[in-house]
Design an enzyme around this catalytic site. Structure first.
Site, PDB file in Angstrom:
ATOM      1  N   HIS B  42      13.981  11.356   0.964  1.00  0.00           N
ATOM      2  CA  HIS B  42      14.050   9.937   0.650  1.00  0.00           C
ATOM      3  C   HIS B  42      14.321   9.084   1.888  1.00  0.00           C
ATOM      4  CE1 HIS B  42      14.649   6.666  -2.189  1.00  0.00           C
ATOM      5  NE2 HIS B  42      15.688   6.290  -1.489  1.00  0.00           N
ATOM      6  N   LYS B  84       8.224  -6.344   0.501  1.00  0.00           N
ATOM      7  CA  LYS B  84       8.231  -4.886   0.433  1.00  0.00           C
ATOM      8  C   LYS B  84       8.257  -4.436  -1.013  1.00  0.00           C
ATOM      9  CE  LYS B  84      10.615  -0.830   2.193  1.00  0.00           C
ATOM     10  NZ  LYS B  84      11.947  -0.364   2.449  1.00  0.00           N
ATOM     11  N   HIS B  88      12.344   2.993  -7.876  1.00  0.00           N
ATOM     12  CA  HIS B  88      13.632   3.439  -8.406  1.00  0.00           C
ATOM     13  C   HIS B  88      13.366   4.337  -9.597  1.00  0.00           C
ATOM     14  CE1 HIS B  88      18.061   2.135  -7.922  1.00  0.00           C
ATOM     15  NE2 HIS B  88      17.620   2.757  -6.860  1.00  0.00           N
ATOM     16  N   HIS B  90      13.700   7.823 -10.216  1.00  0.00           N
ATOM     17  CA  HIS B  90      14.664   8.791 -10.741  1.00  0.00           C
ATOM     18  C   HIS B  90      15.853   8.113 -11.424  1.00  0.00           C
ATOM     19  CE1 HIS B  90      12.283  11.234  -7.965  1.00  0.00           C
ATOM     20  NE2 HIS B  90      12.669  12.298  -8.648  1.00  0.00           N
ATOM     21  N   GLU B 305      26.667   5.339  -2.973  1.00  0.00           N
ATOM     22  CA  GLU B 305      25.577   4.375  -3.074  1.00  0.00           C
ATOM     23  C   GLU B 305      25.945   3.224  -4.000  1.00  0.00           C
ATOM     24  OE1 GLU B 305      21.750   6.247  -3.691  1.00  0.00           O
ATOM     25  OE2 GLU B 305      21.992   7.462  -1.872  1.00  0.00           O
ATOM     26  N   SER B 306      27.204   2.837  -3.955  1.00  0.00           N
ATOM     27  CA  SER B 306      27.616   1.650  -4.711  1.00  0.00           C
ATOM     28  C   SER B 306      26.723   0.490  -4.293  1.00  0.00           C
ATOM     29  CB  SER B 306      29.076   1.302  -4.399  1.00  0.00           C
ATOM     30  OG  SER B 306      29.926   2.260  -4.976  1.00  0.00           O
ATOM     31  N   SER B 529       7.846   7.916  -2.790  1.00  0.00           N
ATOM     32  CA  SER B 529       8.679   8.582  -3.777  1.00  0.00           C
ATOM     33  C   SER B 529       8.018   9.904  -4.138  1.00  0.00           C
ATOM     34  CB  SER B 529       8.840   7.703  -5.015  1.00  0.00           C
ATOM     35  OG  SER B 529       9.478   8.432  -6.039  1.00  0.00           O
TER      36      SER B 529
HETATM   37  N1  LIG Z   1       4.075   4.126   2.128  1.00  0.00           N
HETATM   38  C1  LIG Z   1       4.498   3.537   3.244  1.00  0.00           C
HETATM   39  N2  LIG Z   1       3.647   2.840   4.016  1.00  0.00           N
HETATM   40  C2  LIG Z   1       4.088   2.205   5.118  1.00  0.00           C
HETATM   41  N3  LIG Z   1       5.344   2.198   5.533  1.00  0.00           N
HETATM   42  C3  LIG Z   1       6.241   2.865   4.815  1.00  0.00           C
HETATM   43  C4  LIG Z   1       5.859   3.566   3.633  1.00  0.00           C
HETATM   44  N4  LIG Z   1       6.951   4.129   3.103  1.00  0.00           N
HETATM   45  C5  LIG Z   1       7.974   3.781   3.902  1.00  0.00           C
HETATM   46  N5  LIG Z   1       7.558   3.011   4.934  1.00  0.00           N
HETATM   47  C6  LIG Z   1       8.406   2.383   5.951  1.00  0.00           C
HETATM   48  O1  LIG Z   1       9.391   3.267   6.384  1.00  0.00           O
HETATM   49  C7  LIG Z   1      10.615   2.565   6.626  1.00  0.00           C
HETATM   50  C8  LIG Z   1      11.763   3.214   5.907  1.00  0.00           C
HETATM   51  O2  LIG Z   1      11.660   2.986   4.516  1.00  0.00           O
HETATM   52  P1  LIG Z   1      12.909   3.023   3.564  1.00  0.00           P
HETATM   53  O3  LIG Z   1      13.726   4.220   3.888  1.00  0.00           O
HETATM   54  O4  LIG Z   1      12.422   2.867   2.180  1.00  0.00           O
HETATM   55  O5  LIG Z   1      13.675   1.730   4.021  1.00  0.00           O
HETATM   56  P2  LIG Z   1      15.024   1.203   3.414  1.00  0.00           P
HETATM   57  O6  LIG Z   1      16.010   2.300   3.548  1.00  0.00           O
HETATM   58  O7  LIG Z   1      15.321   0.004   4.217  1.00  0.00           O
HETATM   59  O8  LIG Z   1      14.744   0.851   1.994  1.00  0.00           O
HETATM   60  C9  LIG Z   1      10.401   1.132   6.178  1.00  0.00           C
HETATM   61  O9  LIG Z   1      10.138   0.324   7.284  1.00  0.00           O
HETATM   62  C10 LIG Z   1       9.184   1.235   5.313  1.00  0.00           C
HETATM   63  O10 LIG Z   1       8.472   0.034   5.305  1.00  0.00           O
END
Ligand SMILES: Nc1ncnc2c1ncn2[C@@H]1O[C@H](COP(=O)(O)OP(=O)(O)O)[C@@H](O)[C@H]1O
Ligand SMILES: [Mg+2]
Lengths: 234, 743, 81, 81
Positions: B42, B84, B88, B90, B305-306, B529
């Protein structure tokens, strides 16, 4: 003329009311923080919609204790026009500035849609520009808008002509299907005995521009502008 | 560290070895916890990163690509749109209301963290079949949760999609999109810098909720998942509303260096990522972290993760300004540490060091897997479609009504009327009438959004499914008259350790990349996911594309509705579609088979440009693309709810094989790059000339008016339904599963 | 001191939640449940030196905030009393 | 038979409503109320021939509908028992 838009923590239609007053009507408008103790010379007070204190416990229950509410009460007692929209209506009821209470919508779900309401009385500062019987198309957006009061209170409200808005069909006729939330006597808005404090569940401030689907809410805000102009207040 | 503890943290032997090399010693339990969440699928994207690199992320308007909390594009007037999408899935399966609510809360934080005021929410939902009461409870809870959070915080939910397929029964999908607007020069970053700058914690207190949520989202469910539930996170939209206002206000002071929300992996992820972006170290003392429960260990505090918590780096000497703003909102910013120059993530508990990790290796040194891929065995079989073996439909009019009442197609009013879609008084197109459209006050512009992804197409042909998802989302935006300017994506798949799933993933990404390149729509971020499977049964591979469009002149916005009688109806694109993967095949024959019609990306681009161009010049009165249910359903959707504008159309005699299904293909076949538009008679010739100029096939097929919808082919009426029966079928298709009496 | 406050809608007030639950129960086969009224239940931790003091604080708080007298009534219990 | 069901959030689950109420009470001068947890309270009228039967119907109904087992727990009382 100056509109004071009271901001409680969790208010979220504050900007909408401000925008309608200032940019659509071209009036002065100012935000008043709930901890303030001064209405700063406002001519009209708006308690906007939203979820003050998250709507936790009961809608409006906590907001009514905010410091600014003492000033709002004084302002209302002195005859100043006060309007509570949606959550603002709920605050006015909790504060006892209006009578009754709001329960969960009869089908329990939050409802966001356009409805029709009939203007029942035109001798309040917020309806004086409308005709009795005029039908307005306004949005609602609430989970707890089901108006309730005991039978004696409802009878007194009716007798004193304090029911200001009633849900109706597009042609103005009454029907259960036109009552979106189960409100007693299809009540959508009421006023106080002095007629200067009005509360309603629909959102007139969301219906002030044709691009948003209706301009029927304008009459509510324009009424107060002309009412005050007539008394020379601003 | 004993093996069972390591296993319980989901670290492989290789990963643990790597950890030992980084630390040069055995980890403390807190360190093990930190590595395990940071290196979870994740948070680290270890299975997907390699593939995501193929997505095009550049474009003239891109201000922020992937890598920050959200992407951003320039929308003119000195403004940028920050957006963005996130899943969510699960949490929503475990507790539908809170799972969905906290999903909304999380994506909103990602947006205001960037200094943008959120102005629109959308969501994309997938559930099992509606005849299962358990599914209905899930739907009810998820929709109420999205409503509960979004309505309370006062951000309009202006659109979305919802579909039902048995493959999602054990793994529903809840993807939420949020967009905000910021001044271009006020973009905030999730970055720490300046040795000695204070680290502030603000928002809700830390409890034991969601510990290992990130790890949970990185494993598949089995029969025992119910027992593994960590304390469920409960959303507090009121707290988030205060945080939102206070954070936007504090950013105005210029006293902040950086800011980030605490999402997945909470304090761990936010401290480590911020330090990594600024290439500095960070030190915090967990005993200063406001705690909701007694006796929490450093491990628990770091992994909690509160919800509704933010981490801020202030400029030294300007602490008072920061603290004052939060006090105004009855929030108390608590100083929990400072930025250091040694590149380490150091965690203390009452002064005693409980974790000390070289931060760069933790944040950027996460494992990266090139997992094996293998073409799924099922594909060859399901791609075969022999319609000659199927009974021919007896009554096309009845089939038409059946399709209008299919939950995937039917009106979603039961869903969206639970969402406040009008708050902030910017919503120009109400949900259900097309892509969501929100004006930008103070400018003449509006933004348009659509989230789309057909899992069925992707299941039948992952590469094509990826291309189709991009094309459809962009087309929806173009139908409103807007130029697609950027996209975000959420990739929902099964277990990446299975080569067939990885094959689906890789091909889908390739499809998305190809379509985005062809349509010149950069991807500015997204979310992945994985592990969406239960007992080895994976969901359909489901990419959800969120495309943002810019409408220069908000007054030119179009919806799907025929606005008046006596308009010319023009079909842009080819007349007939395909049956592969169609809703017709599912509704009439219970089949999910064949291949979806392929998208010709050059044609698609030409069509979208034509739409934008014609809308700008006022040549169109409405526009609606042909999606699930094909042409006939599209035509009906232009009429229902419009206050009774019917239509009479004549289609050309169908080409293609003479296999009893030629008419079905014409009416219900699905294909991309087809749009039904209406125009004033006096604009018809200009519109047709414009279509020729863009090399888009266009045919005048009829006109609006009357109380019925009638389709003729080669002079003979082949299907006709009354507006009222169409309306009723469409209105009740979804609602009837939830309400006995229709309100 | 653990103090409990029960807030219920007055009998004359229509309870949409309760009614929805009865309907749902009927359709689930629980016709034996003839009526349901939904109320609120609060557990207060009151800093008080006696049960009576805790009760009076809770009652005051219920009067002012926890219950809306227009539609609701309340009952206070301290340690099961 | 009058049967009461109390539904409360499990102790580890965050109760934003309770927290907001405590904060409000503090600013109203009721600092003596150290904590509030909000739950639900149901009064059921159950058609049953014994208290035990009423209790078991109520418990079943609480399990299936009134309480959300993921975050809540419940307690049943029949006629004060
Ligand atoms: N399918 C995807 N296409 C393009 N960028 C992605 C994709 N999945 C994740 N990213 C990028 O990877 C980075 C980390 O994502 P994520 O861990 O979900 O961020 P956060 O923890 O801030 O919610 C983000 O900049 C996100 O935009
Ligand atoms: Mg983030």
């Amino acid at each position: 003329m100056k509109f004071a838009v009271v901001e409680f923590p969790g208010s979220n239609c504050d900007h909408d009311a401000y925008y309608a007053a200032k940019h659509v009507l071209g009036q002065q408008a100012e935000f008043i923080w709930h901890k303030d103790t001064d209405l700063r010379g406002a001519d009209v007070v708006v308690l906007p919609g939203g979820f003050s204190y998250g709507d936790y416990l009961r809608t409006g229950a906590i907001a009514r204790f905010s410091p600014i509410m003492a000033r709002v009460r004084e302002f209302a007692d002195a005859g100043g026009p006060v309007i509570g929209i949606c959550n603002g209506f709920q605050v006015l009821l909790e504060a006892g500035l209006l009578e009754g209470a709001l329960l969960s919508n009869r089908r329990l779900k939050f409802l966001c849609q356009h409805v029709h309401v009939r203007v029942e009385q035109s001798d309040t500062p917020f309806t004086c520009g409308a005709a009795v019987g005029q039908v307005l198309k306004l949005p609602i957006a609430h989970g707890e808008g089901n108006y309730h009061a005991d039978p004696e209170t409802v009878a007194a409200l009716e007798a004193n002509r304090q029911v200001i808005f009633r849900y109706c069909a597009a042609d103005g006729s009454a029907s259960d299907a036109a009552n979106p939330n189960g409100s007693l006597a299809a009540i959508a808005g009421v006023c106080n005995a002095g007629r200067n404090v009005v509360g309603l569940m629909p959102h007139p401030e969301r219906a002030c521009e044709s691009v948003l689907g209706s301009t029927d809410g304008l009459v509510v805000l324009e009424s107060v502008v002309s009412a005050l102009a007539a008394t020379g207040a601003a | 560290m004993d093996q069972s503890t390591i296993d319980a943290h989901g670290l492989s032997a290789d990963e643990y070895q790597r950890l030992l090399e980084i630390l040069g010693r055995e980890p403390t339990i807190t360190e093990l916890g930190i590595f395990s969440v940071m290196w979870s699928e994740h948070c680290s994207y270890k299975s997907s990163r390699l593939h995501l690199r193929r997505l095009p992320t550049e474009g003239a308007r891109v201000v922020q690509g992937p890598g920050e909390n959200a992407g951003a594009v320039d929308i003119g007037d000195g403004l940028i749109a920050v957006f963005k999408i996130e899943s969510h899935n699960h949490p929503s399966f475990i507790e539908p209301y809170q799972g969905a609510a906290t999903g909304v809360g999380g994506i909103i934080r990602d947006i205001f963290t960037m200094g943008a005021r959120p102005i629109a929410l959308l969501n994309s939902l997938r559930f099992g079949a509606l005849d299962d009461p358990a599914t209905r409870r899930l739907v009810d809870g998820v929709v109420a949760g999205i409503a509960g959070y979004g309505n309370s915080i006062g951000i309009p939910t202006v659109g979305g999609e919802i579909a039902f397929e048995p493959s999602y029964a054990g793994n529903p999908l809840v993807n939420v999109f949020c967009l905000g607007v910021a001044k271009a020069d006020q973009l905030a970053k999730g970055l720490a810098s300046g040795t000695g700058n204070p680290v502030y914690y603000v928002g809700a207190k830390t409890g034991r909720d969601g510990i290992h949520g990130a790890t949970m989202a990185s494993a598949e469910f089995d029969g025992h998942s119910a027992d593994k539930r960590p304390a469920v996170q409960v959303g507090d939209p009121f707290m988030e509303k205060l945080l939102l206002e206070a954070c936007l206000e504090v950013m105005q002071t210029g006293a902040l260096v950086g800011i980030q929300d605490m999402g997945a992996a909470g304090l761990t992820c936010s401290t480590s990522e911020m330090a990594a972006r600024g290439d500095v170290g960070i030190e915090i003392d967990v005993s200063r972290v406001p705690q909701r429960e007694a006796g929490m260990t450093p491990y628990e505090i770091m992994l909690s993760e509160s919800q509704e918590r933010m981490l801020l780096i202030a400029r030294r000497g300007r602490e008072a300004e920061v603290e004052q703003v939060f006090e105004k909102w009855d929030l108390h910013a608590v100083r929990i540490g400072e930025v250091t120059g040694d590149g380490r993530l150091r965690v203390r508990d009452r002064g005693v060091v409980v974790a000390e990790i070289p931060n760069r290796q933790l944040a950027d040194g996460a494992p990266l897997y090139d997992r094996p891929t293998e073409r799924p065995a099922y594909l060859t079989e399901v791609q075969q479609l022999d319609v000659t073996a199927l009974p021919a439909p007896a009554d096309l009019s009845q089939t038409w009504l059946d399709l209008l009442g299919a939950p995937v197609i039917a009106s979603k009013r039961w869903v969206y009327r639970q969402y406040d879609h009008m708050v902030r008084t910017n919503t120009l197109v109400l949900p259900g009438l097309g892509a969501g459209v929100v004006r930008i006050k103070g400018t003449s512009r509006a933004l348009t959004f659509s989230v789309d992804g057909n899992g069925r197409y992707c299941y039948l042909d992952p590469g094509e499914g990826g291309r189709l998802a991009v094309a459809e989302a962009a087309r929806n935006v173009a139908c409103a008259g807007a130029v697609p300017i950027g996209a975000t994506n959420c990739l929902n798949f099964g277990n990446p350790e299975r080569p067939e799933i990885m094959w689906q993933f890789a091909h889908t990404v390739d499809g998305i990349a190809e379509a985005c390149r062809a349509l010149e729509i950069p991807i500015t971020g997204g979310n992945v996911s994985l592990y969406n499977e239960t007992d080895g049964q994976a969901i359909y591979p489901t990419p959800v594309l969120g495309v943002v469009g810019l409408l220069e002149d908000a007054t030119r916005v179009l919806t799907r509705m025929f606005p008046a009688d006596s308009l010319e109806i023009v079909l842009l694109g080819e007349a007939a579609g395909e049956l592969g993967g169609s809703e017709y095949l599912k509704v009439a024959h219970g089949l999910v088979r064949g291949r979806p019609a392929a998208v010709d990306l050059d044609r698609e681009r030409a069509l979208q440009r034509l739409l934008v161009d014609a809308a700008r010049d006022g040549l169109l009165r409405s526009a609606h693309d042909c999606a699930e249910g094909g042409f006939a359903v599209t035509l009906a959707e232009c009429s229902v709810e419009s206050g009774g504008v019917g239509a009479r159309v004549e289609l050309p005699a169908p080409a293609g094989p003479d296999d009893r299904f030629a008419l079905v293909r014409a009416l219900f076949g699905e294909a991309p790059s087809r749009v039904v538009v209406s125009a004033l008679p006096e604009e018809r010739d200009r519109l047709l000339a414009r279509a020729r100029a863009f090399s888009v096939p266009a045919s005048v097929i009829g006109h609006t008016g009357g109380e019925r919808l009638t389709i003729s082919v080669a002079g003979a009426v082949v299907a006709a339904i009354g507006l009222d029966e169409a309306e009723q079928a469409w209105d009740n298709g979804l609602t009837r599963h939830f309400e006995t009496a229709v309100a | 001191m653990k103090t409990r406050v029960f807030v219920t809608l007055k009998p004359s007030v229509f309870d949409p939640q309760g009614k929805t639950i009865v309907d749902a129960l009927r359709s689930m086969g629980y016709g034996a449940v003839r009526d349901v009224r939904q109320g609120k239940y609060f557990e207060l931790d009151v800093d008080a030196s006696s049960a009576d003091e805790a009760r009076s604080v809770a009652a005051e708080v219920a009067d002012k905030l926890l219950a809306n007298p227009v539609i609701e009534s309340y009952r206070v219990e301290v340690d099961g009393k």
